[in-house]
Design a protein around this motif. Structure first.
Motif, PDB file in Angstrom:
ATOM      1  N   ARG A  91      40.973  46.972  74.545  1.00 59.21           N
ATOM      2  CA  ARG A  91      41.091  47.360  73.152  1.00 59.21           C
ATOM      3  C   ARG A  91      42.400  48.107  72.903  1.00 59.21           C
ATOM      4  NH1 ARG A  91      37.064  51.751  71.324  1.00 59.21           N
ATOM      5  NH2 ARG A  91      38.825  52.538  70.196  1.00 59.21           N
ATOM      6  N   ALA A  92      42.819  48.103  71.673  1.00 58.05           N
ATOM      7  CA  ALA A  92      44.012  48.852  71.285  1.00 58.05           C
ATOM      8  C   ALA A  92      43.694  50.338  71.267  1.00 58.05           C
ATOM      9  CB  ALA A  92      44.490  48.397  69.909  1.00 58.05           C
ATOM     10  N   ALA A  93      44.600  51.143  71.786  1.00 60.56           N
ATOM     11  CA  ALA A  93      44.394  52.595  71.848  1.00 60.56           C
ATOM     12  C   ALA A  93      44.269  53.212  70.465  1.00 60.56           C
ATOM     13  CB  ALA A  93      45.537  53.249  72.613  1.00 60.56           C
ATOM     14  N   ASP A  94      44.913  52.639  69.473  1.00 59.65           N
ATOM     15  CA  ASP A  94      44.876  53.179  68.115  1.00 59.65           C
ATOM     16  C   ASP A  94      43.697  52.660  67.294  1.00 59.65           C
ATOM     17  OD1 ASP A  94      47.121  54.604  68.732  1.00 59.65           O
ATOM     18  OD2 ASP A  94      48.495  53.270  67.675  1.00 59.65           O
ATOM     19  N   ASP A  95      42.728  52.040  67.945  1.00 61.30           N
ATOM     20  CA  ASP A  95      41.529  51.548  67.267  1.00 61.30           C
ATOM     21  C   ASP A  95      40.712  52.754  66.795  1.00 61.30           C
ATOM     22  OD1 ASP A  95      38.980  50.594  66.609  1.00 61.30           O
ATOM     23  OD2 ASP A  95      39.073  49.024  68.112  1.00 61.30           O
ATOM     24  N   PRO A  96      40.372  52.803  65.521  1.00 63.62           N
ATOM     25  CA  PRO A  96      39.676  53.985  65.002  1.00 63.62           C
ATOM     26  C   PRO A  96      38.171  54.035  65.268  1.00 63.62           C
ATOM     27  CG  PRO A  96      40.043  52.420  63.246  1.00 63.62           C
ATOM     28  CD  PRO A  96      40.727  51.857  64.483  1.00 63.62           C
ATOM     29  N   SER A  97      37.601  53.041  65.923  1.00 59.30           N
ATOM     30  CA  SER A  97      36.156  52.991  66.121  1.00 59.30           C
ATOM     31  C   SER A  97      35.643  54.154  66.960  1.00 59.30           C
ATOM     32  CB  SER A  97      35.776  51.681  66.802  1.00 59.30           C
ATOM     33  OG  SER A  97      34.404  51.697  67.139  1.00 59.30           O
ATOM     34  N   ASP A  98      34.467  54.640  66.621  1.00 57.66           N
ATOM     35  CA  ASP A  98      33.811  55.687  67.397  1.00 57.66           C
ATOM     36  C   ASP A  98      33.155  55.117  68.657  1.00 57.66           C
ATOM     37  OD1 ASP A  98      34.509  57.640  65.579  1.00 57.66           O
ATOM     38  OD2 ASP A  98      32.640  57.450  64.445  1.00 57.66           O
ATOM     39  N   ASP A  99      32.814  53.845  68.627  1.00 58.56           N
ATOM     40  CA  ASP A  99      32.167  53.193  69.773  1.00 58.56           C
ATOM     41  C   ASP A  99      33.214  52.359  70.501  1.00 58.56           C
ATOM     42  OD1 ASP A  99      30.632  51.821  71.608  1.00 58.56           O
ATOM     43  OD2 ASP A  99      29.340  50.854  70.129  1.00 58.56           O
ATOM     44  N   ALA A 100      33.699  52.864  71.616  1.00 56.06           N
ATOM     45  CA  ALA A 100      34.793  52.221  72.349  1.00 56.06           C
ATOM     46  C   ALA A 100      34.451  50.812  72.812  1.00 56.06           C
ATOM     47  CB  ALA A 100      35.194  53.074  73.549  1.00 56.06           C
ATOM     48  N   GLN A 101      33.173  50.519  72.997  1.00 56.24           N
ATOM     49  CA  GLN A 101      32.765  49.186  73.468  1.00 56.24           C
ATOM     50  C   GLN A 101      32.102  48.355  72.370  1.00 56.24           C
ATOM     51  OE1 GLN A 101      31.637  51.991  75.252  1.00 56.24           O
ATOM     52  NE2 GLN A 101      33.102  51.912  76.908  1.00 56.24           N
ATOM     53  N   TYR A 102      32.058  48.855  71.170  1.00 55.36           N
ATOM     54  CA  TYR A 102      31.443  48.143  70.043  1.00 55.36           C
ATOM     55  C   TYR A 102      30.040  47.641  70.358  1.00 55.36           C
ATOM     56  CZ  TYR A 102      35.786  48.247  67.442  1.00 55.36           C
ATOM     57  OH  TYR A 102      36.878  48.664  66.748  1.00 55.36           O
ATOM     58  N   GLY A 103      29.297  48.384  71.169  1.00 55.88           N
ATOM     59  CA  GLY A 103      27.922  48.024  71.467  1.00 55.88           C
ATOM     60  C   GLY A 103      27.733  46.989  72.555  1.00 55.88           C
ATOM     61  N   TRP A 104      28.816  46.479  73.117  1.00 53.99           N
ATOM     62  CA  TRP A 104      28.712  45.428  74.130  1.00 53.99           C
ATOM     63  C   TRP A 104      27.963  45.869  75.385  1.00 53.99           C
ATOM     64  CZ3 TRP A 104      29.163  40.593  73.059  1.00 53.99           C
ATOM     65  CH2 TRP A 104      30.014  40.171  72.035  1.00 53.99           C
ATOM     66  N   ARG A 155      25.247  47.217  75.684  1.00 60.36           N
ATOM     67  CA  ARG A 155      23.803  46.950  75.577  1.00 60.36           C
ATOM     68  C   ARG A 155      23.435  45.645  76.280  1.00 60.36           C
ATOM     69  NH1 ARG A 155      24.555  48.916  70.118  1.00 60.36           N
ATOM     70  NH2 ARG A 155      24.777  46.763  69.451  1.00 60.36           N
ATOM     71  N   ILE A 156      24.326  44.665  76.237  1.00 57.48           N
ATOM     72  CA  ILE A 156      24.022  43.392  76.900  1.00 57.48           C
ATOM     73  C   ILE A 156      24.865  43.159  78.154  1.00 57.48           C
ATOM     74  CG2 ILE A 156      23.115  42.267  74.837  1.00 57.48           C
ATOM     75  CD1 ILE A 156      25.830  40.811  74.602  1.00 57.48           C
ATOM     76  N   ALA A 188      20.864  37.512  75.591  1.00 52.99           N
ATOM     77  CA  ALA A 188      20.331  37.899  76.898  1.00 52.99           C
ATOM     78  C   ALA A 188      21.308  38.852  77.583  1.00 52.99           C
ATOM     79  CB  ALA A 188      20.132  36.661  77.755  1.00 52.99           C
ATOM     80  N   GLN A 189      20.791  39.622  78.507  1.00 49.89           N
ATOM     81  CA  GLN A 189      21.628  40.503  79.322  1.00 49.89           C
ATOM     82  C   GLN A 189      22.558  39.652  80.184  1.00 49.89           C
ATOM     83  OE1 GLN A 189      21.625  44.079  80.239  1.00 49.89           O
ATOM     84  NE2 GLN A 189      20.831  44.262  78.173  1.00 49.89           N
ATOM     85  N   TYR A 190      23.793  40.106  80.334  1.00 50.53           N
ATOM     86  CA  TYR A 190      24.741  39.476  81.234  1.00 50.53           C
ATOM     87  C   TYR A 190      24.908  40.404  82.429  1.00 50.53           C
ATOM     88  CZ  TYR A 190      29.015  37.668  83.232  1.00 50.53           C
ATOM     89  OH  TYR A 190      29.944  37.167  84.105  1.00 50.53           O
ATOM     90  N   PRO A 191      24.467  39.982  83.633  1.00 52.19           N
ATOM     91  CA  PRO A 191      24.478  40.876  84.784  1.00 52.19           C
ATOM     92  C   PRO A 191      25.834  41.008  85.478  1.00 52.19           C
ATOM     93  CG  PRO A 191      23.551  38.768  85.403  1.00 52.19           C
ATOM     94  CD  PRO A 191      23.818  38.716  83.925  1.00 52.19           C
ATOM     95  N   GLY A 192      26.763  40.142  85.157  1.00 56.39           N
ATOM     96  CA  GLY A 192      28.052  40.152  85.837  1.00 56.39           C
ATOM     97  C   GLY A 192      29.015  41.187  85.290  1.00 56.39           C
ATOM     98  N   ARG A 193      30.179  41.226  85.922  1.00 55.86           N
ATOM     99  CA  ARG A 193      31.238  42.119  85.451  1.00 55.86           C
ATOM    100  C   ARG A 193      31.974  41.466  84.297  1.00 55.86           C
ATOM    101  NH1 ARG A 193      34.479  43.157  90.856  1.00 55.86           N
ATOM    102  NH2 ARG A 193      34.343  40.932  90.719  1.00 55.86           N
ATOM    103  N   ALA A 194      32.457  42.288  83.404  1.00 57.06           N
ATOM    104  CA  ALA A 194      33.263  41.811  82.282  1.00 57.06           C
ATOM    105  C   ALA A 194      34.247  42.917  81.925  1.00 57.06           C
ATOM    106  CB  ALA A 194      32.374  41.488  81.084  1.00 57.06           C
ATOM    107  N   ILE A 195      35.352  42.526  81.316  1.00 54.87           N
ATOM    108  CA  ILE A 195      36.310  43.533  80.867  1.00 54.87           C
ATOM    109  C   ILE A 195      36.483  43.419  79.358  1.00 54.87           C
ATOM    110  CG2 ILE A 195      37.526  43.670  83.072  1.00 54.87           C
ATOM    111  CD1 ILE A 195      39.792  42.039  81.820  1.00 54.87           C
ATOM    112  N   TYR A 196      36.703  44.554  78.756  1.00 55.68           N
ATOM    113  CA  TYR A 196      36.957  44.634  77.320  1.00 55.68           C
ATOM    114  C   TYR A 196      38.241  45.421  77.159  1.00 55.68           C
ATOM    115  CZ  TYR A 196      36.416  45.913  72.433  1.00 55.68           C
ATOM    116  OH  TYR A 196      36.625  46.102  71.102  1.00 55.68           O
TER     117      TYR A 196
END
Length: 75
Positions: free
Chosen positions: A19-32, A34-35, A9-17
């Motif tokens: 991450r390590a700056a040297d993370d090679p992922s193209d998606d900085a939020q890993y899809g989070w 969306r919810i 389900a969608q989470y309407p509240g605030r959240a923090i993520y």
């Protein structure tokens, strides 16, 4: 089967993520986002496995401390 069919389900509240700056992922939020559309993303120096060591740990602690201080306040 349950894992394939589960739709979070969608989470309407605030959240923090954080991450390590040297993370090679193209998606900085890993899809989070969306919810969790109100997700704030922060980067700390270093690689994932170093995030609990300085200088990453100092930056990580400052980010968490700032947000804990805001907890419970209205937007």
């Amino acid at each position: 089967r349950a894992m394939r069919e589960y739709r979070p389900a969608q989470y309407p509240g605030r959240a923090i993520y954080i991450r390590a700056a040297d993370d090679p992922s193209d998606d900085a939020q890993y899809g989070w986002t969306r919810i969790m559309p109100r997700l704030l993303t922060y980067q700390v120096p270093g690689r994932h496995m170093e995030i609990l060591e300085d200088p990453s740990a100092t930056t990580l602690a400052a980010i968490i401390s700032e947000h804990l201080g805001r907890a419970g306040r209205r937007d």
